[in-house]
Design an enzyme around this catalytic site. Structure first.
Site, PDB file in Angstrom:
ATOM      1  CE1 TYR A  35      -3.019  -1.890   5.981  1.00  0.00           C
ATOM      2  CE2 TYR A  35      -2.697   0.344   5.140  1.00  0.00           C
ATOM      3  CZ  TYR A  35      -3.081  -0.975   4.940  1.00  0.00           C
ATOM      4  OH  TYR A  35      -3.512  -1.382   3.692  1.00  0.00           O
ATOM      5  CB  SER A  57      -0.873   0.002   1.263  1.00  0.00           C
ATOM      6  OG  SER A  57      -1.465   1.258   1.489  1.00  0.00           O
TER       7      SER A  57
END
Length: 314
Positions: free
Chosen positions: A187, A161
């Site tokens: 994350y 990501s």
């Protein structure tokens, strides 16, 4: 890697997974897609099945997996769509899948993940996002290494990501035992780990004919954001592009995944990070595109592999 030149393709931001695999014949190939029952996982599985591959959806929710398998079979006509149970945060679940797998594996797509979740730890004390997004996929890929090597020319896809730009690996405190927990930093660290895995796995496994690449699928509203409010999503979009960051459909979001998984354009290519169906440029400070230098650092990649192996062996 084949060479140091940046790889481009005829495909782009707007391309769909089906367009990327148009004309590609995957008959006789076997694939696993983790998280294959939601979001871009569904469209990744659909495109691979549509090209003729046998596809196993490795999922936490068996019922959702069965529904998705029926849908993919109905839309592609390919009846070789299977379902396997997998909880990436549970070592026993990962081990059960790897031990049950029989025969070669040509494509492994590490698509499942958890994003910006409230603070939680596994029974081992591992931070949940790192455990799910990195440790679980690492254990799965290494556990299936023999099957990948047996396939000849196998590919592993590590879905990362742009959030990797939020944090390198904080080796001194990976699991937030000393520092205050911050969901997006956790994350981001796990997504950096996904890229570093591609770098080191390609180095270690190239001799087995296995290549591993990471990718950024794009901004797609899916169940992955179940812990993220609409307000947070809009703030993130504003930071990314002055309010102009564009959403992709799930079909577009899966395009880079299937490019990395099965396009002949990437034969022999490994250890790289892709976005919008091309190899990413280096990140420019102040932007949310491209790849951070620390995510491709071979020394960090080797260190992470060693640290991960030690965690999983404990």
């Amino acid at each position: 890697m084949t060479d140091s030149r940046r790889i481009t393709t005829p495909f782009s931001f707007a391309s769909t997974a089906a367009e990327v695999l148009d004309g590609v014949d995957l008959a006789g190939r076997r694939a696993i897609v983790t998280g294959g029952a939601s979001g871009i996982g569904i469209e990744t599985a659909r495109a691979l099945a549509g090209a003729g591959a046998e596809v196993t959806l490795a999922v936490r929710n068996r019922e959702a997996g069965e529904r998705t398998a029926e849908d993919v079979i109905a839309t592609t006509g390919n009846k070789q769509v299977l379902v396997a149970d997998l909880d990436l945060a549970d070592r026993a679940s990962v081990q059960a899948l790897t031990e049950a797998w029989d025969g070669p594996l040509h494509i492994l797509v590490g698509n499942a993940g958890v994003m910006a979740s409230p603070e939680a730890h596994t029974p081992e004390g591992w931070e949940l996002q790192f455990a799910t997004n990195h440790l679980g996929h690492f254990a799965l890929a290494t556990g299936l290494h023999g099957a990948l090597a047996a396939a000849g020319g196998a590919r592993v896809v590590s879905v990362s990501s742009s959030a990797h730009l939020r944090s390198p690996i904080v080796f001194e405190d990976i699991h937030f035992r000393e520092r205050p927990y911050e969901a997006w930093s956790a994350y981001g660290q796990s997504k950096t780990a996904n890229v570093l895995f591609a770098v080191e796995a390609t180095r270690r496994w190239a001799g087995d004919g296995i290549t591993v690449n990471a990718l950024m699928p794009g901004a797609i509203r899916t169940n992955l954001q179940r812990y993220v409010s609409d307000e947070e999503i809009e703030r993130a979009r504003a930071r990314a592009g002055g309010g102009g960051a564009r959403w992709k459909t799930p079909e577009q979001g899966a395009a880079t995944s299937v490019l990395v998984a099965a396009s002949p354009l990437l034969d022999g290519v490994g250890g790289r990070y892709f976005e919008d169906c091309a190899e990413a440029e280096p990140n420019r400070p102040g932007t949310r595109t491209g790849v951070a230098p620390y995510a491709l650092d071979p020394e960090a990649a080797e260190r992470l592999w060693q640290v991960t192996a030690e965690m999983l062996a404990a």
